[in-house]
Design a protein around this motif. Sequence first.
Motif, short mmCIF file in Angstrom:
data_model
loop_
_atom_site.label_atom_id
_atom_site.label_comp_id
_atom_site.label_asym_id
_atom_site.label_seq_id
_atom_site.Cartn_x
_atom_site.Cartn_y
_atom_site.Cartn_z
N GLY A 160 7.91 -21.53 26.49
CA GLY A 160 9.22 -22.02 26.86
C GLY A 160 10.32 -20.98 26.71
N SER A 161 11.54 -21.42 26.99
CA SER A 161 12.70 -20.54 26.95
C SER A 161 13.84 -21.16 26.16
N LEU A 162 14.66 -20.31 25.59
CA LEU A 162 15.89 -20.72 24.93
C LEU A 162 16.94 -19.64 25.16
N ARG A 163 18.19 -20.04 25.12
CA ARG A 163 19.28 -19.07 25.13
C ARG A 163 20.15 -19.30 23.90
N LEU A 164 20.24 -18.27 23.09
CA LEU A 164 21.11 -18.31 21.91
C LEU A 164 22.46 -17.73 22.27
N MET B 232 15.74 -15.88 25.67
CA MET B 232 14.38 -15.72 25.18
C MET B 232 13.43 -16.48 26.09
N ASN B 233 12.54 -15.77 26.74
CA ASN B 233 11.55 -16.36 27.63
C ASN B 233 10.14 -16.12 27.08
N SER B 234 9.20 -16.87 27.61
CA SER B 234 7.78 -16.74 27.21
C SER B 234 7.65 -16.74 25.69
N LEU B 235 8.28 -17.70 25.08
CA LEU B 235 8.30 -17.74 23.62
C LEU B 235 6.91 -17.96 23.04
N LYS B 236 6.69 -17.34 21.90
CA LYS B 236 5.42 -17.40 21.19
C LYS B 236 5.63 -17.98 19.79
N PRO B 237 4.61 -18.55 19.20
CA PRO B 237 4.77 -19.07 17.82
C PRO B 237 5.29 -18.01 16.85
N GLU B 238 4.92 -16.77 17.07
CA GLU B 238 5.39 -15.70 16.16
C GLU B 238 6.87 -15.37 16.33
#
Length: 117
Positions: A16-20, A83-89
């Motif tokens: 997923g993606s987020l924008r901070l 932030m795109n292609s988010l990973k658990p890390e």
Amino acid sequence: QVQLAESGGDLVQPGGSLRLSCTASGFTFSRYAMSWFRQAPGKERELVATITAVTRNTNYTDSVKGRFTISRDNAKNTVYLQMNSLKPEDTAAYYCHANLPFRGGFWGQGTQVTVSS
């Protein structure tokens, strides 16, 4: 006084993606480079991305290159982290940082990003 206020953190699924966002006050925002850091539980705070003031040159830590984009809107005194292609890390508290000559470094309160299914 200098204030940095982050927002946009959330729980998101892997991929997923987020924008901070980080809105600044108390200094001439357009004159200074801005950075995003992050800190995962039990780990040291690490520099994620930096954007310079005028030329808007950007730098990223290797683990986020190609997935994260830092940008700024000087008219709004705001720096963003897409932030795109988010990973658990990528799970961490994300902090905005301004380093002001003769005044020192300043941090926001942080915003939590959790990447989990």
